[in-house]
Design a protein around this motif. Sequence first.
Motif, PDB file in Angstrom:
ATOM      1  N   VAL A 171      40.894  49.268  46.167  1.00 52.09           N
ATOM      2  CA  VAL A 171      41.092  47.727  45.465  1.00 52.09           C
ATOM      3  C   VAL A 171      41.816  46.608  46.258  1.00 52.09           C
ATOM      4  N   ARG A 172      43.051  47.310  46.881  1.00 48.33           N
ATOM      5  CA  ARG A 172      43.800  46.195  47.367  1.00 48.33           C
ATOM      6  C   ARG A 172      42.885  45.895  48.830  1.00 48.33           C
ATOM      7  N   SER A 173      42.480  46.848  49.401  1.00 51.72           N
ATOM      8  CA  SER A 173      41.699  46.427  50.771  1.00 51.72           C
ATOM      9  C   SER A 173      40.500  45.379  50.490  1.00 51.72           C
ATOM     10  N   PHE A 174      39.707  45.508  49.233  1.00 50.68           N
ATOM     11  CA  PHE A 174      38.623  44.679  49.114  1.00 50.68           C
ATOM     12  C   PHE A 174      39.107  43.422  48.825  1.00 50.68           C
ATOM     13  N   ALA A 175      39.991  43.242  47.639  1.00 49.90           N
ATOM     14  CA  ALA A 175      40.637  41.986  47.188  1.00 49.90           C
ATOM     15  C   ALA A 175      41.255  41.014  48.020  1.00 49.90           C
ATOM     16  N   LYS A 176      41.611  41.626  49.144  1.00 52.28           N
ATOM     17  CA  LYS A 176      42.346  40.940  50.208  1.00 52.28           C
ATOM     18  C   LYS A 176      41.525  39.594  50.603  1.00 52.28           C
ATOM     19  N   ASN A 177      40.208  40.072  51.067  1.00 60.42           N
ATOM     20  CA  ASN A 177      39.268  39.121  51.439  1.00 60.42           C
ATOM     21  C   ASN A 177      38.195  38.546  50.581  1.00 60.42           C
ATOM     22  N   ASN A 178      38.254  39.279  49.375  1.00 58.25           N
ATOM     23  CA  ASN A 178      37.180  38.832  48.424  1.00 58.25           C
ATOM     24  C   ASN A 178      37.587  38.613  47.047  1.00 58.25           C
ATOM     25  N   SER A 179      36.627  37.904  46.348  1.00 59.60           N
ATOM     26  CA  SER A 179      37.047  37.591  44.827  1.00 59.60           C
ATOM     27  C   SER A 179      36.678  38.714  43.912  1.00 59.60           C
ATOM     28  N   LEU A 180      37.434  38.835  42.822  1.00 59.39           N
ATOM     29  CA  LEU A 180      36.855  39.813  41.668  1.00 59.39           C
ATOM     30  C   LEU A 180      36.564  39.266  40.625  1.00 59.39           C
ATOM     31  N   GLU A 181      36.397  37.924  40.801  1.00 60.17           N
ATOM     32  CA  GLU A 181      36.010  37.175  39.640  1.00 60.17           C
ATOM     33  C   GLU A 181      34.285  36.847  39.671  1.00 60.17           C
ATOM     34  N   ASN A 182      33.768  36.656  38.367  1.00 61.04           N
ATOM     35  CA  ASN A 182      32.404  36.337  38.039  1.00 61.04           C
ATOM     36  C   ASN A 182      31.440  37.645  38.529  1.00 61.04           C
ATOM     37  N   THR A 183      31.989  38.847  38.164  1.00 58.30           N
ATOM     38  CA  THR A 183      31.307  40.014  38.447  1.00 58.30           C
ATOM     39  C   THR A 183      31.752  41.022  37.665  1.00 58.30           C
ATOM     40  N   LEU A 184      30.898  41.958  37.135  1.00 60.03           N
ATOM     41  CA  LEU A 184      31.436  43.336  36.469  1.00 60.03           C
ATOM     42  C   LEU A 184      32.306  44.246  37.327  1.00 60.03           C
ATOM     43  N   LEU A 185      33.193  44.839  36.732  1.00 66.32           N
ATOM     44  CA  LEU A 185      34.141  45.682  37.476  1.00 66.32           C
ATOM     45  C   LEU A 185      34.148  46.909  36.971  1.00 66.32           C
ATOM     46  N   PHE A 186      33.593  47.994  37.916  1.00 65.67           N
ATOM     47  CA  PHE A 186      33.698  49.223  37.244  1.00 65.67           C
ATOM     48  C   PHE A 186      34.786  50.086  38.180  1.00 65.67           C
ATOM     49  N   SER A 187      35.338  51.258  37.607  1.00 60.76           N
ATOM     50  CA  SER A 187      36.456  51.864  38.076  1.00 60.76           C
ATOM     51  C   SER A 187      36.347  53.234  37.846  1.00 60.76           C
ATOM     52  N   ILE A 188      36.582  54.214  38.865  1.00 58.29           N
ATOM     53  CA  ILE A 188      36.821  55.530  38.513  1.00 58.29           C
ATOM     54  C   ILE A 188      38.062  55.907  38.243  1.00 58.29           C
ATOM     55  N   GLY A 189      38.429  56.052  36.749  1.00 60.63           N
ATOM     56  CA  GLY A 189      39.718  56.638  36.138  1.00 60.63           C
ATOM     57  C   GLY A 189      40.723  55.256  36.137  1.00 60.63           C
ATOM     58  N   GLU A 190      41.701  55.680  35.262  1.00 62.17           N
ATOM     59  CA  GLU A 190      42.756  54.497  34.977  1.00 62.17           C
ATOM     60  C   GLU A 190      43.539  54.258  35.925  1.00 62.17           C
ATOM     61  N   THR A 191      43.846  55.179  37.073  1.00 62.85           N
ATOM     62  CA  THR A 191      44.677  54.769  38.032  1.00 62.85           C
ATOM     63  C   THR A 191      44.352  53.546  38.807  1.00 62.85           C
ATOM     64  N   THR A 192      43.180  53.883  39.066  1.00 64.02           N
ATOM     65  CA  THR A 192      42.308  52.438  39.971  1.00 64.02           C
ATOM     66  C   THR A 192      42.312  51.507  38.922  1.00 64.02           C
ATOM     67  N   SER A 193      42.095  51.628  37.657  1.00 64.20           N
ATOM     68  CA  SER A 193      41.753  50.268  36.669  1.00 64.20           C
ATOM     69  C   SER A 193      43.069  49.657  36.735  1.00 64.20           C
ATOM     70  N   LYS A 194      44.411  50.372  36.778  1.00 62.90           N
ATOM     71  CA  LYS A 194      45.601  49.610  36.599  1.00 62.90           C
ATOM     72  C   LYS A 194      45.755  48.306  37.773  1.00 62.90           C
ATOM     73  N   GLU A 195      45.413  49.272  39.025  1.00 57.99           N
ATOM     74  CA  GLU A 195      45.477  48.455  40.221  1.00 57.99           C
ATOM     75  C   GLU A 195      44.554  47.045  40.224  1.00 57.99           C
ATOM     76  N   LEU A 196      43.319  47.311  39.533  1.00 62.80           N
ATOM     77  CA  LEU A 196      42.438  45.963  39.391  1.00 62.80           C
ATOM     78  C   LEU A 196      43.086  45.121  38.385  1.00 62.80           C
ATOM     79  N   LYS A 197      43.782  45.695  37.316  1.00 63.90           N
ATOM     80  CA  LYS A 197      44.718  44.611  36.299  1.00 63.90           C
ATOM     81  C   LYS A 197      45.548  44.041  36.740  1.00 63.90           C
ATOM     82  N   LYS A 198      46.173  44.305  37.845  1.00 60.24           N
ATOM     83  CA  LYS A 198      47.172  43.694  38.651  1.00 60.24           C
ATOM     84  C   LYS A 198      46.850  42.540  39.272  1.00 60.24           C
ATOM     85  N   LEU A 199      45.313  42.382  39.544  1.00 62.09           N
ATOM     86  CA  LEU A 199      44.730  41.155  40.474  1.00 62.09           C
ATOM     87  C   LEU A 199      43.776  40.322  39.685  1.00 62.09           C
ATOM     88  N   THR A 200      43.263  40.719  38.142  1.00 62.97           N
ATOM     89  CA  THR A 200      42.399  39.964  37.628  1.00 62.97           C
ATOM     90  C   THR A 200      42.566  40.068  35.999  1.00 62.97           C
TER      91      THR A 200
END
Length: 228
Positions: A171-200
């Motif tokens: 998540v951190r690697s992708f989000a550094k140079n790319n937007s997480l907005e205006n797209t559906l976001l899928f995550s494998i498990g709660e731990t990864t989702s928690k990281e996404l929630k910090k950013l969007t």
Amino acid sequence: MNILFTKNINKNYLSEKLGDNISADCIEVIKTTSLPVKNFDLKDKSIIFTSSNGVKAFFENGFQPHEDFTEKNYNKIYCVGEKTKKELRKNGFGTFKVLKNAETLSRFIIENCAQEKFLHFCGNLALDILDRELPLQNIQYKKVTVYETKELNPKVHEKYHAIVFFSPSGVRSFAKNNSLENTLLFSIGETTSKELKKLTKAEIFTSKENTLLNLISLIKNKVKISKI
């Protein structure tokens, strides 16, 4: 629907499982490398693995658990996730306990195994949940870093209807140079989702199980709902 998986997955497998209505691209966002670690005695220790990469690096460094529970000094093996469990089985070893994430493992150890001495074979970016929680309960715990994760920070120019994530570092690697907005976001498990929630603040669709098959099922169900 066009989906980006932030991990290389067999294209034929994805095509078969996703069906004709979904096209998938894959990109690596992190790179893992095993680190050389001098072999040492595991006597009287319980072993923790929180990733399949930790298992691979453990055996590449020549470690061998003593798994015969009928003997006094056998090693209990605790792991997070089915993928980690499968990697242990590939190397001929079972598990004493499998939990879905580090938080549930931490709670289980505190409630049931406080007298054991733990060695956690993990990567340099491993979450600090166990490191933080277990010593507070006077539980002997030590991290052994056996692999390194490097964030690749790729820049993705194409627009996708959905993006799929597999780890907090991904998540951190992708989000550094790319937007997480205006797209559906899928995550494998709660731990990864928690990281996404910090950013969007966008809705995140999280698989109930930490398996690729369960994640693909979630994606297909969401696509069906979107078409209704």
